[in-house]
Design a protein around this motif. Sequence first.
Motif, PDB file in Angstrom:
ATOM      1  N   ARG A   1       0.830  -1.210   0.000  1.00 14.98           N
ATOM      2  CA  ARG A   1       0.000   0.000   0.000  1.00 14.98           C
ATOM      3  C   ARG A   1       0.856   1.247   0.000  1.00 14.98           C
ATOM      4  NH1 ARG A   1      -3.344  -1.219   3.666  1.00 14.98           N
ATOM      5  NH2 ARG A   1      -2.071  -0.558   5.432  1.00 14.98           N
ATOM      6  N   ARG A   2       1.919   1.240   0.805  1.00 16.27           N
ATOM      7  CA  ARG A   2       2.784   2.427   0.839  1.00 16.27           C
ATOM      8  C   ARG A   2       3.404   2.680  -0.539  1.00 16.27           C
ATOM      9  NH1 ARG A   2       6.009   0.086   5.044  1.00 16.27           N
ATOM     10  NH2 ARG A   2       7.820   1.197   4.206  1.00 16.27           N
ATOM     11  N   LEU A   3       3.785   1.614  -1.200  1.00 10.15           N
ATOM     12  CA  LEU A   3       4.354   1.765  -2.539  1.00 10.15           C
ATOM     13  C   LEU A   3       3.314   2.319  -3.507  1.00 10.15           C
ATOM     14  CD1 LEU A   3       6.434  -1.513  -2.738  1.00 10.15           C
ATOM     15  CD2 LEU A   3       7.349   0.788  -3.073  1.00 10.15           C
ATOM     16  N   LEU A   4       2.100   1.822  -3.407  1.00  9.88           N
ATOM     17  CA  LEU A   4       1.051   2.272  -4.309  1.00  9.88           C
ATOM     18  C   LEU A   4       0.734   3.747  -4.100  1.00  9.88           C
ATOM     19  CD1 LEU A   4      -1.845   0.277  -5.605  1.00  9.88           C
ATOM     20  CD2 LEU A   4      -2.425   2.464  -4.577  1.00  9.88           C
ATOM     21  N   ILE A   5       0.665   4.160  -2.847  1.00 12.44           N
ATOM     22  CA  ILE A   5       0.398   5.572  -2.553  1.00 12.44           C
ATOM     23  C   ILE A   5       1.526   6.444  -3.090  1.00 12.44           C
ATOM     24  CG2 ILE A   5       0.200   7.253  -0.690  1.00 12.44           C
ATOM     25  CD1 ILE A   5      -1.254   5.039   0.924  1.00 12.44           C
ATOM     26  N   ALA A   6       2.755   5.978  -2.889  1.00 11.97           N
ATOM     27  CA  ALA A   6       3.908   6.721  -3.415  1.00 11.97           C
ATOM     28  C   ALA A   6       3.822   6.834  -4.929  1.00 11.97           C
ATOM     29  CB  ALA A   6       5.200   6.023  -3.012  1.00 11.97           C
ATOM     30  N   ALA A   7       3.390   5.755  -5.565  1.00 13.67           N
ATOM     31  CA  ALA A   7       3.283   5.770  -7.027  1.00 13.67           C
ATOM     32  C   ALA A   7       2.209   6.738  -7.490  1.00 13.67           C
ATOM     33  CB  ALA A   7       2.979   4.358  -7.530  1.00 13.67           C
ATOM     34  N   VAL A   8       1.084   6.770  -6.793  1.00 13.75           N
ATOM     35  CA  VAL A   8       0.018   7.708  -7.153  1.00 13.75           C
ATOM     36  C   VAL A   8       0.545   9.137  -7.121  1.00 13.75           C
ATOM     37  CG1 VAL A   8      -2.144   8.732  -6.344  1.00 13.75           C
ATOM     38  CG2 VAL A   8      -1.907   6.258  -6.429  1.00 13.75           C
TER      39      VAL A   8
END
Lengths: 220, 220
Positions: free
Chosen positions: B23-30
């Motif tokens: 999730r942290r990676l996904l938020i960073a990607a967004v």
Amino acid sequence: MGAAKETLGEEQPWAEVSPDAARRLLIAAVEAFAERGYHATTTRDIAGRAGMSPAALYIHYKTKEELLHRISRLGHEKALAVLRTAADGGGTAAERLADAVRSFVRWHAGHHMTARVVQYELDALGPEHRTEIVALRRKSDAAVREIINDGVRAGEFDVPDVPGTTLAVLSLCIDVARWFNTAGHRTPDEVGALYADLVLRMVGAEPGVAGAGAGAGVAG
Amino acid sequence: MGAAKETLGEEQPWAEVSPDAARRLLIAAVEAFAERGYHATTTRDIAGRAGMSPAALYIHYKTKEELLHRISRLGHEKALAVLRTAADGGGTAAERLADAVRSFVRWHAGHHMTARVVQYELDALGPEHRTEIVALRRKSDAAVREIINDGVRAGEFDVPDVPGTTLAVLSLCIDVARWFNTAGHRTPDEVGALYADLVLRMVGAEPGVAGAGAGAGVAG
DNA sequence: CACTTGCCTAAGCGCTTGCTCACCCGCAGG
DNA sequence: CCTGCGGGTGAGCAAGCGCTTAGGCAAGTG
């Protein structure tokens, strides 16, 4: 029927770019940027589309970013000119607003490749170039807002929130560059007419007050 | 006052993504995709924002494109859900249309980072993923068109060109993701209310027929 | 003829990219 | 204690990137 390859409408407008090789490169860049985006486009791709070697690009342009800058500046200037021609024309505010939207939308649809680059690749520009282009945009905004203000003052329009409505009108027109020729089989003229009507409704103009009004071509 | 960092509205919605590191990676990607675009974002940048090493990304996602796909799918599903909740609600066509536009716009403004990625980075997806997402989009289109058709049948609306007007309405809403928080100091609620009003005008609904109507939050 | 000038290419440099691989660490089960 | 396993790292590879450099070739000028 349907939209021709745009090439017909796209090759003449860049007549101001010379010499010939520089123009061919610029046209190739417009196509590539519009299709894949600035960052996904390589200088080799641009040169290849123009029928040249990768190094040829750097004879006419210092960097890839300069190419985008040139496209962005010329495109914004043309779009702004189209808008202002309508805005400064005679007639009621409703007529001028309809005319502005019609021709602005027609330009975005007819030159949707250029428009897409101009409107959606702004962030790829360097800081100084970016602020230069943003200034041009504000002029478009001012042109539309002025017409709407005129209409409100004259009692032609009913607009509770002028800045917000101005933003929405421009937003609506600009987004044409995103979906045109991806969604359907409409001509630039048809979309322009539809949008002019929709915008008159948005500002609460009397129906049929600036209805038809043909207009020449897409202009350069 | 003004728009909070969006983090408050953005960290809970991704609760369905697990484990925590993914999730942290996904938020960073967004965030990265929204700021700089997919192609200008590096995997090192994403991993760095999430406080991890570059290699950590590939434990949770096979490729950078898969990350975009996940974001795009979840985002589209949420936006479509918001739209359908309003579309399937009770009331007149005008009420439902106003509700749909209000909540759809509110979502795009409130989650403008996610929305920007979802709406403008579609071309960066691979062919199969792209067609999957395009199918989701058509459902949004169908939802809006259905409300407008209902209104026309019921005599509430005056719409000469239903497909064209549908396209324009959605286009107007979607473009919010482009300019929001770049142009001004409006809240998502304010923009939603303004746009709902403008759209009612576009379809020729009787003024004041679906005026106020607050509504809860932006929803997940 | 020699010489300059303008446009173009072949080759390639230095760097960054997406992605991989060998290895490491904390912790549950036996 | 050892073992296994999910989640993590440091180093780095092959490929592709933007851009440069040395040189070629045709046209214009004395």
